[in-house]
Write an enzyme that holds these catalytic residues in place. Structure first.
Site, PDB file in Angstrom:
ATOM      1  N   GLY A  14      -5.549 -17.597  28.828  1.00 24.78           N
ATOM      2  CA  GLY A  14      -6.182 -16.350  29.250  1.00 24.78           C
ATOM      3  C   GLY A  14      -6.970 -15.715  28.110  1.00 24.78           C
ATOM      4  O   GLY A  14      -6.848 -14.520  27.844  1.00 24.78           O
ATOM      5  N   ARG A  17     -10.656 -12.771  28.362  1.00 26.20           N
ATOM      6  CA  ARG A  17     -10.750 -11.304  28.455  1.00 26.20           C
ATOM      7  C   ARG A  17      -9.544 -10.660  27.778  1.00 26.20           C
ATOM      8  O   ARG A  17      -8.552 -11.324  27.485  1.00 26.20           O
ATOM      9  CB  ARG A  17     -10.790 -10.872  29.934  1.00 26.20           C
ATOM     10  CG  ARG A  17     -12.029 -11.329  30.650  1.00 26.20           C
ATOM     11  CD  ARG A  17     -12.104 -10.838  32.074  1.00 26.20           C
ATOM     12  NE  ARG A  17     -11.194 -11.517  32.976  1.00 26.20           N
ATOM     13  CZ  ARG A  17     -10.201 -10.920  33.619  1.00 26.20           C
ATOM     14  NH1 ARG A  17      -9.991  -9.636  33.487  1.00 26.20           N
ATOM     15  NH2 ARG A  17      -9.420 -11.611  34.433  1.00 26.20           N
ATOM     16  N   ASN A  92      -0.296 -16.040  27.331  1.00 27.02           N
ATOM     17  CA  ASN A  92      -0.829 -14.687  27.571  1.00 27.02           C
ATOM     18  C   ASN A  92      -1.353 -14.499  28.994  1.00 27.02           C
ATOM     19  O   ASN A  92      -1.319 -13.383  29.519  1.00 27.02           O
ATOM     20  CB  ASN A  92      -1.954 -14.428  26.553  1.00 27.02           C
ATOM     21  CG  ASN A  92      -2.817 -13.256  26.936  1.00 27.02           C
ATOM     22  OD1 ASN A  92      -2.425 -12.098  26.782  1.00 27.02           O
ATOM     23  ND2 ASN A  92      -4.013 -13.531  27.468  1.00 27.02           N
ATOM     24  N   SER A 144       6.026  -7.665  29.091  1.00 28.53           N
ATOM     25  CA  SER A 144       5.544  -6.303  29.318  1.00 28.53           C
ATOM     26  C   SER A 144       6.718  -5.337  29.244  1.00 28.53           C
ATOM     27  O   SER A 144       7.856  -5.710  29.559  1.00 28.53           O
ATOM     28  CB  SER A 144       4.922  -6.216  30.713  1.00 28.53           C
ATOM     29  OG  SER A 144       4.703  -4.867  31.064  1.00 28.53           O
ATOM     30  N   TYR A 157       5.753  -8.309  39.481  1.00 36.90           N
ATOM     31  CA  TYR A 157       5.338  -8.351  38.069  1.00 36.90           C
ATOM     32  C   TYR A 157       6.552  -8.174  37.146  1.00 36.90           C
ATOM     33  O   TYR A 157       6.726  -8.919  36.177  1.00 36.90           O
ATOM     34  CB  TYR A 157       4.307  -7.246  37.843  1.00 36.90           C
ATOM     35  CG  TYR A 157       3.679  -7.216  36.473  1.00 36.90           C
ATOM     36  CD1 TYR A 157       2.727  -8.165  36.100  1.00 36.90           C
ATOM     37  CD2 TYR A 157       4.013  -6.222  35.552  1.00 36.90           C
ATOM     38  CE1 TYR A 157       2.130  -8.118  34.846  1.00 36.90           C
ATOM     39  CE2 TYR A 157       3.412  -6.177  34.303  1.00 36.90           C
ATOM     40  CZ  TYR A 157       2.469  -7.123  33.952  1.00 36.90           C
ATOM     41  OH  TYR A 157       1.881  -7.076  32.711  1.00 36.90           O
ATOM     42  N   ALA A 159       9.688  -8.722  37.767  1.00 39.27           N
ATOM     43  CA  ALA A 159      10.567  -9.898  37.830  1.00 39.27           C
ATOM     44  C   ALA A 159       9.992 -11.017  36.973  1.00 39.27           C
ATOM     45  O   ALA A 159      10.730 -11.682  36.221  1.00 39.27           O
ATOM     46  CB  ALA A 159      10.719 -10.357  39.278  1.00 39.27           C
TER      47      ALA A 159
HETATM   48  P1  NDP Z   1      -6.804  -9.345  31.701  1.00 36.17           P
HETATM   49  O1  NDP Z   1      -6.765  -9.170  33.176  1.00 36.17           O
HETATM   50  O2  NDP Z   1      -7.794  -8.588  30.901  1.00 36.17           O
HETATM   51  O3  NDP Z   1      -6.970 -10.913  31.345  1.00 36.17           O
HETATM   52  C1  NDP Z   1      -6.128 -11.841  31.952  1.00 36.17           C
HETATM   53  C2  NDP Z   1      -6.427 -13.223  31.417  1.00 36.17           C
HETATM   54  O4  NDP Z   1      -5.572 -14.168  32.083  1.00 36.17           O
HETATM   55  C3  NDP Z   1      -7.853 -13.649  31.721  1.00 36.17           C
HETATM   56  O5  NDP Z   1      -8.343 -14.411  30.648  1.00 36.17           O
HETATM   57  C4  NDP Z   1      -7.683 -14.537  32.958  1.00 36.17           C
HETATM   58  O6  NDP Z   1      -8.680 -15.534  33.102  1.00 36.17           O
HETATM   59  C5  NDP Z   1      -6.348 -15.203  32.640  1.00 36.17           C
HETATM   60  N1  NDP Z   1      -5.722 -15.755  33.834  1.00 36.17           N
HETATM   61  C6  NDP Z   1      -5.348 -15.104  34.967  1.00 36.17           C
HETATM   62  N2  NDP Z   1      -4.820 -15.963  35.844  1.00 36.17           N
HETATM   63  C7  NDP Z   1      -4.866 -17.193  35.272  1.00 36.17           C
HETATM   64  C8  NDP Z   1      -4.470 -18.493  35.670  1.00 36.17           C
HETATM   65  N3  NDP Z   1      -3.910 -18.737  36.862  1.00 36.17           N
HETATM   66  N4  NDP Z   1      -4.667 -19.523  34.824  1.00 36.17           N
HETATM   67  C9  NDP Z   1      -5.218 -19.307  33.601  1.00 36.17           C
HETATM   68  N5  NDP Z   1      -5.608 -18.103  33.167  1.00 36.17           N
HETATM   69  C10 NDP Z   1      -5.439 -17.062  33.985  1.00 36.17           C
HETATM   70  O7  NDP Z   1      -5.319  -9.041  31.213  1.00 36.17           O
HETATM   71  P2  NDP Z   1      -4.751  -8.388  29.867  1.00 36.17           P
HETATM   72  O8  NDP Z   1      -5.487  -8.884  28.696  1.00 36.17           O
HETATM   73  O9  NDP Z   1      -4.595  -6.951  30.083  1.00 36.17           O
HETATM   74  O10 NDP Z   1      -3.278  -9.009  29.883  1.00 36.17           O
HETATM   75  C11 NDP Z   1      -2.903 -10.141  29.122  1.00 36.17           C
HETATM   76  C12 NDP Z   1      -1.402 -10.307  29.215  1.00 36.17           C
HETATM   77  O11 NDP Z   1      -0.770  -9.126  28.737  1.00 36.17           O
HETATM   78  C13 NDP Z   1      -0.908 -10.513  30.646  1.00 36.17           C
HETATM   79  O12 NDP Z   1       0.157 -11.423  30.644  1.00 36.17           O
HETATM   80  C14 NDP Z   1      -0.414  -9.133  31.034  1.00 36.17           C
HETATM   81  O13 NDP Z   1       0.577  -9.189  32.023  1.00 36.17           O
HETATM   82  C15 NDP Z   1       0.127  -8.640  29.710  1.00 36.17           C
HETATM   83  N6  NDP Z   1       0.231  -7.188  29.632  1.00 36.17           N
HETATM   84  C16 NDP Z   1      -0.893  -6.407  29.716  1.00 36.17           C
HETATM   85  C17 NDP Z   1      -0.764  -5.038  29.665  1.00 36.17           C
HETATM   86  C18 NDP Z   1      -1.937  -4.119  29.739  1.00 36.17           C
HETATM   87  O14 NDP Z   1      -1.715  -2.897  29.778  1.00 36.17           O
HETATM   88  N7  NDP Z   1      -3.178  -4.602  29.742  1.00 36.17           N
HETATM   89  C19 NDP Z   1       0.551  -4.393  29.532  1.00 36.17           C
HETATM   90  C20 NDP Z   1       1.640  -5.314  29.438  1.00 36.17           C
HETATM   91  C21 NDP Z   1       1.471  -6.654  29.480  1.00 36.17           C
HETATM   92  P3  NDP Z   1     -10.053 -15.166  33.907  1.00 36.17           P
HETATM   93  O15 NDP Z   1     -10.804 -14.244  33.001  1.00 36.17           O
HETATM   94  O16 NDP Z   1     -10.746 -16.457  34.059  1.00 36.17           O
HETATM   95  O17 NDP Z   1      -9.638 -14.522  35.182  1.00 36.17           O
END
Ligand code: NDP
Length: 249
Positions: A14, A17, A92, A144, A157, A159
């Site tokens: 991931g 972004r 991530n 998280s 989420y 869970a």
């Molecule tokens: P974003 O939504 O900004 O980015 C998510 C990333 O995960 C993207 O690169 C996306 O790829 C990738 N992704 C989603 N689904 C898949 C998949 N099936 N296979 C491969 N890649 C995938 O999220 P954040 O940066 O905010 O979050 C990153 C992590 O941090 C997550 O695990 C989130 O749960 C955790 N988190 C975030 C918080 C927040 O406040 N932002 C708080 C607590 C935890 P693509 O761009 O191609 O869709």
């Protein structure tokens, strides 16, 4: 800054972004070779790849779905073909599909568990033989604060994120003797698309409840990841570290 991750090979899921992207940029600046994955965001991934080219490190951009174990194995094969080793894995990639349980479909439940929890298993399982053979490595799992405290309308989420914590602690004990560390990071509210998409009044209410009165930034989480991936934190394993501006106090 000193190149604390020089010649290290990091896989970051991931990376297109948000937090993953900030990790890619920082790790590259710190001298790591960065393998990053994304699901759909081709344009963002290309833009990141262009940016990483300006660093002296090498990088690899791979479109792969963490829900698919076969695709995770491919990531590992391509990483080893290019860099011969894996030093750091950051699980991530994650999604939310928030709904009250009464409205939640089986698909909403499965999508979130498959991406967040099973994705973490898939990538870690795909890397583990290599790490054990190397007798070195560092795994960072992004959970998280919601996985610790529970948040209404996020049963799926929470869970998945609580599952990641149990997974990480068990694995940390299982492979510590192989010189492999496993730590979990629990961000609070971080200003990425996952959160900025919320309604303004919801965001205002969230910020009121954060003791430091602001959301965190992806760069702040990346800094913590860099510390936990570096030799500076060699005695830390099995830990669950919050980065939340005091939200969960
Ligand atoms: P974003 O939504 O900004 O980015 C998510 C990333 O995960 C993207 O690169 C996306 O790829 C990738 N992704 C989603 N689904 C898949 C998949 N099936 N296979 C491969 N890649 C995938 O999220 P954040 O940066 O905010 O979050 C990153 C992590 O941090 C997550 O695990 C989130 O749960 C955790 N988190 C975030 C918080 C927040 O406040 N932002 C708080 C607590 C935890 P693509 O761009 O191609 O869709």
């Amino acid at each position: 800054m000193e190149k604390t991750l020089k010649n290290q090979t990091a896989i970051i899921t991931g990376g297109s972004r948000g937090i993953g992207r900030a990790c890619c940029e920082l790790f590259a600046q710190l001298g790591a070779n960065v393998v990053f994955t994304y699901a759909k965001s081709k344009d963002e991934a290309q833009e990141l790849a262009k940016k990483l080219k300006t660093c002296q490190c090498k990088h690899l951009s791979l479109q792969a779905d963490v829900r698919d174990y076969g695709q995770c194995r491919e990531i590992v094969t391509k990483t080893l073909d290019n860099f011969r080793k894996i030093d750091i894995l950051i699980n991530n990639a994650g999604i939310i599909k928030d709904k009250a349980l009464m409205m939640m479909t089986l698909e909403d439940w499965k999508d979130v568990i498959d991406t967040n929890l099973n994705g973490t298993f898939n990538m870690t399982r795909a890397c583990i033989t290599t790490l054990l053979k190397q007798k070195s490595g560092c795994i960072l799992n992004i959970s998280s604060v919601s996985g610790l405290t529970g948040t209404p309308r996020q049963t799926n989420y929470c869970a998945s994120k609580a599952g990641i914590i149990g997974f990480s602690k068990a694995l940390a004990k299982e492979i510590a003797s192989y010189n492999i560390r496993v730590n979990t990071i629990c961000p609070g509210y971080i200003a990425t698309e996952m959160v900025t998409a919320l309604r303004d009044d919801v965001k205002k209410k969230i910020i009121e409840n954060i003791p430091v009165k602001r959301m965190g930034t992806a760069n702040e989480v990346a800094n913590l990841c860099a510390f936990l991936a570096s030799g500076e934190s060699e005695y830390i394993t099995g830990e669950v570290i919050k980065i939340d501006g005091g939200l969960a106090i």
